[in-house]
Design a protein around this motif. Structure first.
Motif, short mmCIF file in Angstrom:
data_model
loop_
_atom_site.label_atom_id
_atom_site.label_comp_id
_atom_site.label_asym_id
_atom_site.label_seq_id
_atom_site.Cartn_x
_atom_site.Cartn_y
_atom_site.Cartn_z
N UNK A 159 50.95 -66.56 36.52
CA UNK A 159 49.71 -65.80 36.66
C UNK A 159 49.01 -66.10 37.98
N UNK A 160 49.52 -67.07 38.73
CA UNK A 160 48.96 -67.42 40.03
C UNK A 160 50.07 -67.44 41.05
N UNK A 161 49.82 -66.95 42.24
CA UNK A 161 50.82 -66.91 43.30
C UNK A 161 50.27 -67.60 44.53
N UNK A 162 51.14 -68.36 45.20
CA UNK A 162 50.72 -69.06 46.41
C UNK A 162 51.67 -68.75 47.56
N UNK A 163 51.18 -68.99 48.76
CA UNK A 163 51.99 -68.85 49.97
C UNK A 163 51.58 -69.96 50.92
N UNK A 164 52.54 -70.78 51.34
CA UNK A 164 52.27 -71.84 52.30
C UNK A 164 52.57 -71.33 53.71
N UNK A 165 51.59 -71.42 54.58
CA UNK A 165 51.79 -71.04 55.96
C UNK A 165 52.12 -72.27 56.79
N UNK A 166 53.10 -72.13 57.66
CA UNK A 166 53.48 -73.24 58.52
C UNK A 166 52.31 -73.67 59.38
N UNK A 167 52.12 -74.98 59.50
CA UNK A 167 51.04 -75.50 60.32
C UNK A 167 51.39 -75.58 61.78
N UNK A 168 50.52 -76.18 62.55
CA UNK A 168 50.69 -76.28 64.00
C UNK A 168 51.77 -77.30 64.34
N UNK A 169 52.72 -76.88 65.14
CA UNK A 169 53.80 -77.74 65.65
C UNK A 169 53.65 -77.78 67.17
N UNK A 170 53.71 -78.97 67.75
CA UNK A 170 53.52 -79.07 69.20
C UNK A 170 54.79 -78.71 69.95
N UNK A 171 54.73 -78.70 71.27
CA UNK A 171 55.87 -78.26 72.09
C UNK A 171 57.08 -79.15 71.92
N UNK A 172 56.85 -80.39 71.51
CA UNK A 172 57.97 -81.32 71.33
C UNK A 172 58.58 -81.23 69.92
N UNK A 173 58.03 -80.32 69.09
CA UNK A 173 58.54 -80.17 67.74
C UNK A 173 57.90 -81.11 66.74
N UNK A 174 56.83 -81.80 67.15
CA UNK A 174 56.15 -82.71 66.25
C UNK A 174 54.93 -82.07 65.61
N UNK A 175 54.39 -82.74 64.60
CA UNK A 175 53.22 -82.25 63.90
C UNK A 175 52.07 -83.22 64.07
N UNK A 176 50.97 -82.82 64.71
CA UNK A 176 49.81 -83.71 64.84
C UNK A 176 49.29 -84.19 63.50
N UNK A 177 49.36 -83.32 62.48
CA UNK A 177 48.85 -83.72 61.17
C UNK A 177 49.75 -84.79 60.56
N UNK A 178 51.05 -84.58 60.61
CA UNK A 178 51.98 -85.58 60.08
C UNK A 178 51.80 -86.92 60.78
N UNK A 179 51.70 -86.88 62.09
CA UNK A 179 51.54 -88.12 62.85
C UNK A 179 50.25 -88.85 62.47
N UNK A 180 49.22 -88.08 62.14
CA UNK A 180 47.93 -88.69 61.84
C UNK A 180 47.78 -89.17 60.42
N UNK A 181 48.63 -88.68 59.50
CA UNK A 181 48.48 -89.04 58.09
C UNK A 181 49.76 -89.67 57.55
N UNK A 182 50.68 -88.84 57.10
CA UNK A 182 51.84 -89.35 56.38
C UNK A 182 52.79 -90.17 57.26
N UNK A 183 52.90 -89.78 58.52
CA UNK A 183 53.82 -90.49 59.40
C UNK A 183 53.56 -91.98 59.47
N UNK A 184 52.33 -92.38 59.22
CA UNK A 184 51.98 -93.80 59.29
C UNK A 184 52.55 -94.58 58.10
N UNK A 185 52.90 -93.87 57.02
CA UNK A 185 53.37 -94.54 55.82
C UNK A 185 54.88 -94.44 55.64
N UNK A 186 55.52 -93.46 56.28
CA UNK A 186 56.91 -93.16 55.98
C UNK A 186 57.91 -93.72 56.99
N UNK A 187 57.44 -94.09 58.16
CA UNK A 187 58.36 -94.64 59.14
C UNK A 187 59.37 -93.64 59.65
#
Length: 347
Positions: A159-187
């Motif tokens: 009864x509910x539908x979602x769509x995930x939009x890709x976030x911002x990826x930098x020119x080097x193929x990295x994600x500023x959000x990942x680097x700032x949050x999850x990347x610190x925990x996952x190595x």
């Protein structure tokens, strides 16, 4: 225009792989990995062949085919219900307000809360259009055909539908959000995590992700700046979702911080406005005035259920007891007088 949307089959593996290599990363539902894509196609075949109704853990993969060249030029997917095998995680942006009597000030902190609120929802995703075809409304054809498939198989979707939009990826193929949050925990960097998720799912998030809230003010400026912001190539997709009734309700992707849009399935515009009718006759005169034809309205037209589903653009003239359909669309869809089609106006 001789393009159709149809269910994908095993012979589409190579063109899907070629398209996956063009995504530029962060495109979890279309990984550039043959084994993962093969598994998707096999799972999709099971979904299209499943007998019976009800919401199950189905995946439906579609492709855009040029009937004149027999080339696959785009693809999209529908997940009937996310979070069936492992949790479907999102961050939800919330707030914590505190008041200090001594300072006579109220402090408001924006917080990211790890959430599984969207588990069980239907997801539309995996949409990719070959760069050479990004004109003429083909992106809209791919996107909206999914909603007509959902409408005509309504009992198989939530009864509910979602769509995930890709976030911002930098020119080097990295994600500023990942680097700032999850990347610190996952190595691991974003590309490695994204590839792992595409191949094996995100259960490792459940194992390693900190469960406590994340204060947005403590993130780097680069990470804060991209929260809820779609990748530049996804802005048109976001506008199409909004036209369909999707809205951003402060859910973001845990990998790249891109916005997750949601809507009540029965309120999707294409679902609400679509109609069914029997074909009264096929006409050579309906069509684009620029091609010397006249009459009818350009519509998104579909026919068939499950593995027989097809979608294309066509010219339709609505009568009291049925419709007249243009010859090209009838040929594309393989329909004739007496058959029933579903149609919705092109915006």
């Amino acid at each position: 225009m001789s393009f159709i949307i149809r269910p994908a089959n095993p012979s589409d593996l190579q063109p899907m792989y070629e398209m996956a290599k063009r995504t530029g990363g962060g495109f979890t539902n279309l990984p550039p990995d043959r084994k993962a894509l093969t598994a998707k196609l096999e799972r999709s075949a099971d979904g299209f062949s499943r007998i019976g109704e009800g919401v199950e853990d189905d995946l439906f993969v579609f492709v855009l085919e040029n009937l004149e060249t027999c080339e696959v030029r785009g693809t999209c997917q529908i997940f009937s219900a996310v979070g069936q095998k492992w949790p479907f995680y999102s961050y939800r942006i919330g707030a914590l307000t505190q008041h200090s009597v001594e300072l006579e000030r109220t402090f408001r902190a924006d917080i990211l809360n790890l959430s599984t609120d969207l588990e069980g929802a239907t997801e539309v995703g995996g949409l990719f259009l070959h760069p050479g075809e990004r004109a003429g409304g083909l992106g809209m054809l791919i996107a909206r055909s999914r909603y007509l498939f959902i409408r005509n198989h309504r009992a198989r979707f939530a009864d509910r539908t979602l769509a995930e939009l890709r976030g911002v990826i930098d020119e080097a193929g990295g994600s500023p959000f990942w680097d700032g949050v999850a990347g610190r925990f996952f190595g691991m960097n974003f590309q490695d995590a994204d590839e792992f998720n595409a191949k094996f799912g995100n259960q490792f998030i459940a194992d390693l992700m900190p469960k406590h809230p994340v204060y947005i003010a403590m993130l780097s400026e680069a990470a804060r700046h991209v929260i809820g912001v779609p990748h530049p190539t996804g802005r048109a997709a976001m506008r199409m979702l909004e036209e369909e009734g999707f809205a951003w309700e402060n859910y973001i992707d845990i990998f790249d911080g891109g916005p997750t849009m949601t809507v009540r399935t029965d309120q999707i515009r294409s679902v609400r406005e679509a109609k069914d009718a029997q074909i009264l006759t096929i006409s050579d005169t309906l069509g684009d005035p620029h091609e010397g034809k006249a009459g009818g309205t350009k519509m998104l037209v579909t026919r068939g259920l499950l593995e027989d589903f097809r979608a294309s653009y066509g010219w339709v003239e609505v009568q009291d007891n049925g419709v007249i359909l243009d010859t090209r669309c009838a040929r594309n869809l393989g329909v004739g007088t007496g058959d029933t089609i579903t149609f919705v106006p092109r915006w």
